[in-house]
Write a protein that holds these residues in place. Structure first.
Motif, PDB file in Angstrom:
ATOM      1  N   PRO A   1       0.825  -1.211   0.000  1.00 14.69           N
ATOM      2  CA  PRO A   1       0.000   0.000   0.000  1.00 14.69           C
ATOM      3  C   PRO A   1       0.858   1.260   0.000  1.00 14.69           C
ATOM      4  CG  PRO A   1      -0.004  -1.033   2.160  1.00 14.69           C
ATOM      5  CD  PRO A   1       0.672  -1.986   1.235  1.00 14.69           C
ATOM      6  N   ALA A   2       0.346   2.297  -0.627  1.00 13.78           N
ATOM      7  CA  ALA A   2       1.050   3.575  -0.689  1.00 13.78           C
ATOM      8  C   ALA A   2       1.062   4.233   0.685  1.00 13.78           C
ATOM      9  CB  ALA A   2       0.380   4.501  -1.694  1.00 13.78           C
TER      10      ALA A   2
ATOM     11  N   ARG B   1       0.963   8.751  -3.275  1.00 11.35           N
ATOM     12  CA  ARG B   1       1.470   8.587  -4.642  1.00 11.35           C
ATOM     13  C   ARG B   1       1.121   7.188  -5.120  1.00 11.35           C
ATOM     14  NH1 ARG B   1       7.034  10.145  -6.471  1.00 11.35           N
ATOM     15  NH2 ARG B   1       5.787  10.134  -8.385  1.00 11.35           N
ATOM     16  N   PRO B   2       0.218   7.082  -6.095  1.00 13.64           N
ATOM     17  CA  PRO B   2      -0.241   5.754  -6.504  1.00 13.64           C
ATOM     18  C   PRO B   2       0.742   5.043  -7.440  1.00 13.64           C
ATOM     19  CG  PRO B   2      -1.302   7.415  -7.846  1.00 13.64           C
ATOM     20  CD  PRO B   2      -0.471   8.162  -6.825  1.00 13.64           C
ATOM     21  N   TYR B   3       0.762   3.738  -7.319  1.00 14.41           N
ATOM     22  CA  TYR B   3       1.525   2.896  -8.235  1.00 14.41           C
ATOM     23  C   TYR B   3       0.785   2.827  -9.567  1.00 14.41           C
ATOM     24  CZ  TYR B   3       3.332  -1.475 -10.237  1.00 14.41           C
ATOM     25  OH  TYR B   3       3.864  -2.428 -11.065  1.00 14.41           O
TER      26      TYR B   3
ATOM     27  N   ASP C   1      -4.917   2.169  -0.855  1.00 12.16           N
ATOM     28  CA  ASP C   1      -5.567   1.439   0.234  1.00 12.16           C
ATOM     29  C   ASP C   1      -7.085   1.568   0.110  1.00 12.16           C
ATOM     30  OD1 ASP C   1      -6.684   1.068   3.067  1.00 12.16           O
ATOM     31  OD2 ASP C   1      -4.596   0.422   3.288  1.00 12.16           O
ATOM     32  N   LYS C   2      -7.797   0.488   0.439  1.00  8.87           N
ATOM     33  CA  LYS C   2      -9.256   0.510   0.331  1.00  8.87           C
ATOM     34  C   LYS C   2      -9.870   1.541   1.274  1.00  8.87           C
ATOM     35  CE  LYS C   2      -9.754  -4.266  -1.242  1.00  8.87           C
ATOM     36  NZ  LYS C   2     -10.331  -5.607  -0.967  1.00  8.87           N
ATOM     37  N   ALA C   3      -9.164   1.882   2.340  1.00  2.00           N
ATOM     38  CA  ALA C   3      -9.676   2.868   3.285  1.00  2.00           C
ATOM     39  C   ALA C   3      -9.456   4.300   2.808  1.00  2.00           C
ATOM     40  CB  ALA C   3      -9.012   2.674   4.649  1.00  2.00           C
ATOM     41  N   PHE C   4      -8.746   4.457   1.679  1.00  2.00           N
ATOM     42  CA  PHE C   4      -8.464   5.789   1.143  1.00  2.00           C
ATOM     43  C   PHE C   4      -9.340   6.001  -0.091  1.00  2.00           C
ATOM     44  CE2 PHE C   4      -6.244   8.823  -1.539  1.00  2.00           C
ATOM     45  CZ  PHE C   4      -5.760   9.755  -0.649  1.00  2.00           C
ATOM     46  N   THR C   5     -10.158   7.040  -0.084  1.00  2.00           N
ATOM     47  CA  THR C   5     -11.065   7.320  -1.204  1.00  2.00           C
ATOM     48  C   THR C   5     -10.569   8.544  -1.954  1.00  2.00           C
ATOM     49  OG1 THR C   5     -12.945   6.459   0.058  1.00  2.00           O
ATOM     50  CG2 THR C   5     -13.441   7.800  -1.889  1.00  2.00           C
ATOM     51  N   PRO C   6      -9.963   8.363  -3.126  1.00  2.00           N
ATOM     52  CA  PRO C   6      -9.430   9.512  -3.880  1.00  2.00           C
ATOM     53  C   PRO C   6     -10.553  10.431  -4.343  1.00  2.00           C
ATOM     54  CG  PRO C   6      -8.474   7.449  -4.656  1.00  2.00           C
ATOM     55  CD  PRO C   6      -9.629   7.080  -3.773  1.00  2.00           C
TER      56      PRO C   6
END
Length: 338
Positions: A33-34, A157-159, A80-85
């Motif tokens: 995860p980032a 910073r996303p992969y 991460d699933k807990a992070f909503t962009p």
């Protein structure tokens, strides 16, 4: 060193096509995860070197370089699933015309709010790399400096998922290209071409080719036969070599003055470049040198003259080959300010 072009470099993906190749490999290790950072500030703080694939001009602010942590940013990884962009930020650089002439390098910060397609593409898995030999194009893809922000202002910073050749998947590239970007900040990070260099028709930076040709193990031949004083008009460009560059492998000079060489001076310069004096045994780097080229950019040799130091000159034929000669203070005087 060619004159800079007016190139707009956007903060997306840079591509340079160059052919086909083969890759051998297996599955790609997927990152974890980032790292999530507390609060977004700006590209200037979070990514001051983003887009530095563009050759950076010499720093002229005297400010210290940012720490490594600021240059590299947080750890890149999966969302991460807990992070909503909620939005995306792209940091980069571009080269723009300067007010009054010339070009400058500008750091940019661009935001996008409609990012559903991008987030969907970023959640895709890597495509598997076949084992054994298989064809891949050799295009060079430079990913953008990309951050995703949530509603609370946190960011990561996303992969970028890769295809079977290890490049960002086409879905990612398509989503990035389709973003509606709004520029929220720009800052000048250096001069690429000054108004004075542009007006003179000279490049902002040039290499001292006399030094290069006499220190790289090659020995140029004697000067080519002198040109006739009636040859086509020449352009004079004079460069100052910073002390830190003097004596290096390819000393880079900064533009000082230049423009079309007056015809009355040109006749004397060409006569001086046609002398047959022996080249002095000297190893003193020049702090200033001149470049003489055909005014129209074609049809004749390039001529380089050390204005101090050993005061040698080099004539480079357009068909290849070069000749080394010995100048003097009179020649240097003819190449003084216009």
């Amino acid at each position: 060193m060619p004159k800079g072009r007016n190139v707009l470099v956007v903060a997306l993906l840079g591509v340079a096509l160059s052919g086909c190749g083969e890759t051998v490999g297996g599955p790609v290790d997927d990152p974890g995860p980032a790292e999530i950072v507390g609060s977004w500030t700006s590209c200037a703080e979070a990514a001051p070197q983003a887009g530095a694939e563009i050759p950076a001009p010499p720093a002229d602010t005297g400010s210290p370089a940012p720490p490594a942590s600021a240059r590299n940013g947080p750890e890149i990884g999966r969302i991460d699933k807990a992070f909503t962009p909620a939005s995306a930020v792209l940091c980069g650089r571009e080269i723009r015309p300067r007010p009054g002439g010339g070009q400058e390098q500008v750091a940019t910060e661009r935001h996008a709010d409609e990012i559903d397609a991008l987030v969907e593409a970023l959640r895709l898995p890597d495509q598997q790399r076949p084992r054994g030999e298989f064809a891949c194009t050799l295009d060079m893809i430079v990913p953008p400096w990309l951050a995703l922000l949530d509603e609370r202002g946190r960011w990561l910073r996303p992969y970028l998922p890769t295809d079977s050749c290890g490049k960002p998947r086409v879905e990612v590239r398509t989503a990035l290209a389709g973003l509606r970007l709004t520029t929220v900040d720009t800052r000048t990070v250096g001069s690429v071409e000054s108004p004075e260099a542009a007006a003179a028709g000279c490049a902002q930076h040039w290499a001292d080719m006399v030094w290069v040709e006499t220190t790289d193990g090659r020995r140029p031949g004697p000067p080519v036969p002198p040109a006739a004083p009636t040859d086509g008009p020449l352009r004079l460009c004079v460069y100052q070599v910073p002390p830190s560059e003097q004596g290096g492998g390819k000393p880079a000079g900064d533009f000082v003055y230049g423009g079309p060489l007056p015809r009355e001076r040109q006749a004397g310069v060409l006569r001086a470049l046609g002398n047959r004096r022996a080249v002095v045994d000297c190893a003193t780097p020049a702090s200033r040198f001149a470049v003489l080229r055909p005014l129209d950019g074609t049809g004749g040799p390039d001529r380089y003259v050390e204005l101090d130091g050993c005061r040698r000159f080099l004539v480079v034929s357009p068909t290849g080959g070069s000749g080394l000669g010995q100048g003097d203070s009179t020649l240097a005087g003819l190449l003084g300010p216009l």
